[in-house]
Design a protein around this motif. Structure first.
Motif, PDB file in Angstrom:
ATOM      1  N   MET A   1     -51.290 -42.021  26.156  1.00 24.75           N
ATOM      2  CA  MET A   1     -50.144 -42.375  27.084  1.00 24.75           C
ATOM      3  C   MET A   1     -49.270 -43.590  26.446  1.00 24.75           C
ATOM      4  O   MET A   1     -48.204 -43.382  26.163  1.00 24.75           O
ATOM      5  N   ALA A   2     -49.938 -44.602  26.014  1.00 29.50           N
ATOM      6  CA  ALA A   2     -49.504 -45.817  25.360  1.00 29.50           C
ATOM      7  C   ALA A   2     -48.416 -45.460  24.254  1.00 29.50           C
ATOM      8  O   ALA A   2     -47.452 -45.790  23.789  1.00 29.50           O
ATOM      9  N   GLU A   3     -49.260 -44.419  23.372  1.00 30.73           N
ATOM     10  CA  GLU A   3     -48.827 -44.105  22.008  1.00 30.73           C
ATOM     11  C   GLU A   3     -47.195 -43.345  22.491  1.00 30.73           C
ATOM     12  O   GLU A   3     -46.135 -43.545  21.689  1.00 30.73           O
ATOM     13  N   LEU A   4     -47.072 -42.473  23.411  1.00 33.68           N
ATOM     14  CA  LEU A   4     -45.941 -41.654  23.802  1.00 33.68           C
ATOM     15  C   LEU A   4     -44.885 -42.841  24.660  1.00 33.68           C
ATOM     16  O   LEU A   4     -43.573 -42.378  24.562  1.00 33.68           O
ATOM     17  N   MET A   5     -45.274 -43.921  24.970  1.00 32.36           N
ATOM     18  CA  MET A   5     -44.436 -44.779  25.600  1.00 32.36           C
ATOM     19  C   MET A   5     -43.614 -45.497  24.724  1.00 32.36           C
ATOM     20  O   MET A   5     -42.540 -45.995  24.951  1.00 32.36           O
ATOM     21  N   SER A   6     -44.077 -45.684  23.460  1.00 33.58           N
ATOM     22  CA  SER A   6     -43.345 -46.441  22.192  1.00 33.58           C
ATOM     23  C   SER A   6     -42.070 -45.393  21.954  1.00 33.58           C
ATOM     24  O   SER A   6     -42.315 -44.388  21.388  1.00 33.58           O
ATOM     25  N   ASN A   7     -40.950 -45.742  21.833  1.00 32.05           N
ATOM     26  CA  ASN A   7     -39.631 -45.127  21.415  1.00 32.05           C
ATOM     27  C   ASN A   7     -39.833 -44.759  19.914  1.00 32.05           C
ATOM     28  O   ASN A   7     -39.458 -43.530  19.554  1.00 32.05           O
ATOM     29  N   ALA A   8     -40.377 -45.520  19.088  1.00 42.66           N
ATOM     30  CA  ALA A   8     -40.464 -45.504  17.755  1.00 42.66           C
ATOM     31  C   ALA A   8     -41.346 -44.218  17.557  1.00 42.66           C
ATOM     32  O   ALA A   8     -41.179 -43.261  16.698  1.00 42.66           O
TER      33      ALA A   8
ATOM     34  N   LEU B   1     -42.886 -38.499  16.540  1.00 42.53           N
ATOM     35  CA  LEU B   1     -43.362 -37.043  16.855  1.00 42.53           C
ATOM     36  C   LEU B   1     -42.467 -36.023  17.156  1.00 42.53           C
ATOM     37  O   LEU B   1     -42.596 -35.008  16.762  1.00 42.53           O
ATOM     38  N   LYS B   2     -41.017 -36.575  17.729  1.00 40.25           N
ATOM     39  CA  LYS B   2     -40.117 -35.508  17.612  1.00 40.25           C
ATOM     40  C   LYS B   2     -39.665 -35.159  16.441  1.00 40.25           C
ATOM     41  O   LYS B   2     -39.347 -33.879  16.337  1.00 40.25           O
ATOM     42  N   ALA B   3     -39.471 -35.847  15.266  1.00 33.96           N
ATOM     43  CA  ALA B   3     -39.135 -35.261  14.135  1.00 33.96           C
ATOM     44  C   ALA B   3     -40.055 -34.401  13.578  1.00 33.96           C
ATOM     45  O   ALA B   3     -39.669 -33.404  12.887  1.00 33.96           O
ATOM     46  N   GLU B   4     -41.530 -34.804  13.724  1.00 37.63           N
ATOM     47  CA  GLU B   4     -42.546 -33.931  13.306  1.00 37.63           C
ATOM     48  C   GLU B   4     -42.285 -32.660  13.935  1.00 37.63           C
ATOM     49  O   GLU B   4     -42.583 -31.575  13.398  1.00 37.63           O
ATOM     50  N   LEU B   5     -42.205 -32.593  15.412  1.00 38.06           N
ATOM     51  CA  LEU B   5     -42.119 -31.420  16.074  1.00 38.06           C
ATOM     52  C   LEU B   5     -40.918 -30.495  15.625  1.00 38.06           C
ATOM     53  O   LEU B   5     -41.056 -29.208  15.319  1.00 38.06           O
TER      54      LEU B   5
ATOM     55  N   TYR C   1     -34.168 -30.463  21.107  1.00 39.21           N
ATOM     56  CA  TYR C   1     -33.613 -31.371  22.164  1.00 39.21           C
ATOM     57  C   TYR C   1     -34.836 -31.583  23.448  1.00 39.21           C
ATOM     58  O   TYR C   1     -35.286 -30.505  23.691  1.00 39.21           O
ATOM     59  N   PHE C   2     -35.140 -32.743  23.478  1.00 38.32           N
ATOM     60  CA  PHE C   2     -35.996 -32.967  24.795  1.00 38.32           C
ATOM     61  C   PHE C   2     -35.100 -32.939  26.028  1.00 38.32           C
ATOM     62  O   PHE C   2     -34.167 -33.831  26.047  1.00 38.32           O
ATOM     63  N   THR C   3     -35.239 -32.314  27.046  1.00 33.97           N
ATOM     64  CA  THR C   3     -34.347 -32.169  28.165  1.00 33.97           C
ATOM     65  C   THR C   3     -35.040 -32.747  29.330  1.00 33.97           C
ATOM     66  O   THR C   3     -34.628 -33.306  30.414  1.00 33.97           O
ATOM     67  N   SER C   4     -36.303 -32.981  29.387  1.00 32.09           N
ATOM     68  CA  SER C   4     -37.272 -33.747  30.164  1.00 32.09           C
ATOM     69  C   SER C   4     -38.531 -34.119  29.412  1.00 32.09           C
ATOM     70  O   SER C   4     -39.018 -33.337  28.726  1.00 32.09           O
ATOM     71  N   PHE C   5     -38.948 -35.372  29.587  1.00 32.89           N
ATOM     72  CA  PHE C   5     -40.081 -35.967  29.123  1.00 32.89           C
ATOM     73  C   PHE C   5     -40.561 -37.034  29.981  1.00 32.89           C
ATOM     74  O   PHE C   5     -40.114 -37.896  30.153  1.00 32.89           O
ATOM     75  N   VAL C   6     -41.833 -36.461  30.863  1.00 34.46           N
ATOM     76  CA  VAL C   6     -42.084 -37.406  31.987  1.00 34.46           C
ATOM     77  C   VAL C   6     -43.692 -37.374  31.787  1.00 34.46           C
ATOM     78  O   VAL C   6     -44.400 -36.614  31.672  1.00 34.46           O
ATOM     79  N   ILE C   7     -44.123 -38.732  31.610  1.00 36.54           N
ATOM     80  CA  ILE C   7     -45.555 -39.103  31.326  1.00 36.54           C
ATOM     81  C   ILE C   7     -46.111 -39.616  32.746  1.00 36.54           C
ATOM     82  O   ILE C   7     -45.381 -40.721  33.422  1.00 36.54           O
ATOM     83  N   GLN C   8     -47.376 -39.183  33.149  1.00 35.24           N
ATOM     84  CA  GLN C   8     -47.966 -39.529  34.360  1.00 35.24           C
ATOM     85  C   GLN C   8     -49.404 -39.909  34.051  1.00 35.24           C
ATOM     86  O   GLN C   8     -49.981 -38.981  33.470  1.00 35.24           O
TER      87      GLN C   8
END
Length: 150
Positions: free
Chosen positions: A107-114, A119-123, A143-150
């Motif tokens: 989760m911490a990895e995905l919280m970082s904007n960089a 990962l988005k560029a790789e996707l 495009y990410f239209t929703s990106f929610v982490i819980q």
């Protein structure tokens, strides 16, 4: 006779210098013309690889991806198709690639904007490759239209 010899020896260096100057001038003109022609006739890099025309934007259903340590990611994507795409792309390949890329991430990895942008560029790169048919790109952006982490 001494005067004739003296006049002949003075004219010889003048003629030699004039020939040398003429040869140098001709070489400069030819090289300049060749360089100018090359610059004017070479293809520009902008025309060599032109960006495809945008087509329809296809929204995909939201998916839930399991992350590490019991967390999850709710992800909703939209695909920007190219005008060259014969029809609106089926999003199942893109969703499969996203699940594969994001599953079991911290989760911490995905919280970082960089890291999220990386990962988005790789996707995007993987999706573009999956939707390329006969060297014709069918997807030009994700495009990410929703990106929610819980």
């Amino acid at each position: 006779m001494a005067d004739d010899e003296k006049a002949a020896t003075e004219e010889a260096p003048k003629k030699g210098k004039k020939k040398l100057i003429m040869i140098i001038a001709i070489a400069v003109v030819l090289l300049g013309g060749g360089a100018g022609g090359y610059i004017m006739l070479k293809p520009s890099s902008a025309t060599a690889e032109k960006e495809p025309e945008p087509g329809v934007v296809v929204p995909l259903d939201a998916i839930t991806i399991n992350l590490a340590d019991g967390h999850y990611l709710k992800l909703k994507l939209s695909l920007q198709a190219t005008a060259a795409a014969a029809e609106a792309p089926d999003g199942s390949k893109a969703l499969d690639i996203a699940i594969d890329l994001y599953s079991n991430r911290e989760m911490a990895e995905l919280m970082s904007n960089a890291e999220r942008e990386r990962l988005k560029a790789e996707l995007k790169e993987k999706i573009e490759k999956a939707y390329t048919v006969e060297k014709e790109k069918e997807i030009m952006d994700v495009y990410f239209t929703s990106f929610v982490i819980q």
